[in-house]
Design an enzyme around this catalytic site. Structure first.
Site, PDB file in Angstrom:
ATOM      1  N   SER A 272      -1.683  -2.607 -66.240  1.00 29.37           N
ATOM      2  CA  SER A 272      -1.023  -3.525 -65.309  1.00 29.37           C
ATOM      3  C   SER A 272      -1.425  -3.258 -63.874  1.00 29.37           C
ATOM      4  O   SER A 272      -1.039  -3.987 -62.977  1.00 29.37           O
ATOM      5  CB  SER A 272       0.486  -3.365 -65.443  1.00 29.37           C
ATOM      6  N   CYS A 273      -2.197  -2.194 -63.619  1.00 27.91           N
ATOM      7  CA  CYS A 273      -2.446  -1.826 -62.220  1.00 27.91           C
ATOM      8  C   CYS A 273      -3.884  -1.971 -61.747  1.00 27.91           C
ATOM      9  O   CYS A 273      -4.139  -2.712 -60.794  1.00 27.91           O
ATOM     10  CB  CYS A 273      -1.962  -0.405 -61.982  1.00 27.91           C
ATOM     11  N   PHE A 274      -4.839  -1.270 -62.403  1.00 24.57           N
ATOM     12  CA  PHE A 274      -6.197  -1.246 -61.835  1.00 24.57           C
ATOM     13  C   PHE A 274      -6.779  -2.651 -61.649  1.00 24.57           C
ATOM     14  O   PHE A 274      -7.198  -2.998 -60.543  1.00 24.57           O
ATOM     15  CB  PHE A 274      -7.144  -0.390 -62.685  1.00 24.57           C
ATOM     16  N   ASP A 277      -4.726  -4.565 -58.974  1.00 23.85           N
ATOM     17  CA  ASP A 277      -4.770  -4.007 -57.613  1.00 23.85           C
ATOM     18  C   ASP A 277      -6.156  -4.142 -56.993  1.00 23.85           C
ATOM     19  O   ASP A 277      -6.280  -4.426 -55.797  1.00 23.85           O
ATOM     20  CB  ASP A 277      -4.315  -2.539 -57.623  1.00 23.85           C
TER      21      ASP A 277
END
Ligand code: NAD
Length: 446
Positions: A272-274, A277
């Site tokens: 859900s992040c890299f 983001d």
């Protein structure tokens, strides 16, 4: 000084793990979500997602009375001193972040602050692009509360660095705490709270709001860059007989300027992040007039790893129509059931497009994977059943239990024993003796 009481808005990975982390150290915490199912489950001590040690700490917190969950944000603000905002900041189709949850949550908090006389500290913990806390959250908090940030209420930005799969450990043992502060008093209050939680040895970085926001993006973009870098070298290895990226990584990792973490080659990063983001940082940089070409390439290398994995299958099997492919692991990484941006998704979709049939096994992610693939793939209950009669197997997620499989398991159960190690967990020398073994970053046999 008496401990601050805490409310947390948004019961996802960050909110829930932060809540149980604080409660495990004796803080009183009220957790808020606008999803009634989540609130009911959490109140009963049932975590809405899988995370090691979460269930135990959640149940202890509920039992001790230190942890409560509610739908009522107004009461939560009224009865606490400090509020963390941990709602989601997903991607818009153009890669920028979608601030809907942040805006609605800031509006509700602002309305609740209007009914409270006592000073209250608000902390943005969700990942937001530089300028968001100052230009979007702060004006919304001031609008309905009729109070000024810095005097009527405090405001900080405190990015979160936990990793899913070890979120509780990371929450309890952070490498550092970053505090972006609207004003000194707000920063001092949060600093004191964290020192009570972690003691005095954890390093602190205190700065302004947009710098704290940027640190989070710079951090994730750097780690993603490291992964795409090593995958680039891995792809070069695959062209050079007798080379192996795992040994190259070892050679690099001992260099203290490089360090061994995030130097593991494979089918790419997900979660859900890299991806979210890096995309958001690229979109924000574009908006302020800088084309972040390095980061655009990092994303492209990552997307290509999934396609490259399917190309390896095709190179061995040729036509894929009617071929049965076994997929070991669906979640984006081990010890989680999170399927967001999991690399299994582009790999399986590409294989399905080419006419293959898919049998998959993941120790815990079947129900979240079902919401992605539905009945387009077959789910089985063990690694061995997954291998049965398969033409080829791809190791997608490096769950511990897959590390115990032996070459004979593949030989005995598959139609033809062909294994593609997408996470470099198997020893090529041992496997190449017994089965057809290919892996990301493994040079051809000379
Ligand atoms: P998530 O999507 O899992 O959970 C967000 C929660 O917020 C949901 O339960 C949703 O129902 C709730 N919510 C939304 N609007 C609300 C409102 N107005 N009132 C009450 N509840 C509301 O999110 P997550 O994965 O925990 O991530 C949260 C933030 O932290 C994101 O910005 C993310 O980028 C960042 N982050 C995530 C991780 C991670 O590993 N997941 C790590 C570091 C930072």
């Amino acid at each position: 000084m008496e401990s601050q009481t805490i409310s947390i808005v948004g019961l996802g990975y960050v909110g829930l793990c932060t809540g149980v982390g604080f409660a495990s150290k004796g803080f009183s915490v009220i957790m808020v979500d606008n999803d009634p199912k989540k609130v009911t489950a959490v109140t009963k001590g049932i975590p809405p997602f899988h995370e090691p040690d979460l269930e135990k700490l959640l149940q202890e917190g509920i039992k001790s009375g230190l942890l409560k969950a509610t739908l009522d944000i107004e009461q939560a603000i009224k009865n606490t001193d400090v509020t963390f905002i941990t709602v989601g900041t997903p991607s818009n189709p153009d890669g920028s972040i979608d601030l809907k949850q942040i805006k609605s949550c800031a509006t509700e908090i602002s309305k609740a602050l209007a009914k409270k006389d006592k000073y209250h500290l608000i902390i943005v913990k969700s990942t937001v692009v530089p300028g968001t806390t100052e230009n979007i959250v702060k004006p919304l908090l001031e609008k309905y509360s009729n109070k000024k940030a810095g005097s009527g209420f405090g405001l900080c930005m405190n990015p979160e660095f936990l990793r899913e799969g070890s979120a509780i450990f990371d929450t309890l043992h952070p490498d550092r705490i970053v505090i972006g502060e609207n004003d000194k008093e707000s920063g001092n209050l949060l600093h004191a709270m964290y020192q009570e939680l972690y003691g005095k040895t954890t390093p602190f970085v205190r700065t302004n709001l947009p710098t704290a926001e940027l640190i989070k993006y710079a951090n994730n973009a750097f780690l993603a860059t490291k992964i795409s870098y090593i995958n680039t070298i891995a792809n070069i290895c695959e062209k050079i007989p007798s080379t192996d990226i795992t040994v190259v990584s070892q050679g690099l990792g001992f260099d203290q300027r490089i360090n061994p973490q995030f130097l593991r080659a494979g089918i790419g990063y997900g979660g859900s992040c890299f991806p979210k983001d890096v995309n958001a940082l690229i979109a924000m940089a574009d908006q302020v007039g800088y084309s972040a070409i390095l980061l655009k390439d990092v994303q492209e290398v990552n997307e290509n790893q999934a396609k490259h994995t399917v190309e390896i299958v095709q190179k061995i099997l040729g036509e894929l129509v009617g071929k049965r492919i076994a997929i070991l692991g669906l979640a984006f990484k081990p010890d989680t059931d999170d399927m967001r941006e999991a690399r299994s998704i582009p790999i399986i979709n590409e294989l399905l497009n080419k006419g293959a049939t898919i049998t998959a096994y993941d120790p815990i992610a079947h129900s979240s994977a079902f919401s992605v693939f539905g009945n387009k793939i077959n789910y089985v209950n063990s690694a061995i059943s997954c291998l049965k009669d398969a033409d080829c197997c791809i190791l997608v997620t490096e769950w511990n239990e897959f590390k115990h499989l032996k070459p004979d398991d593949f030989k005995k159960h598959m139609k033809q024993p062909i294994l593609i190690d997408g996470r470099r967990i198997y020893n090529p020398t041992e496997y190449r003796k017994k089965i057809q073994f290919e892996a990301i970053g493994l040079g051809p046999i000379p």
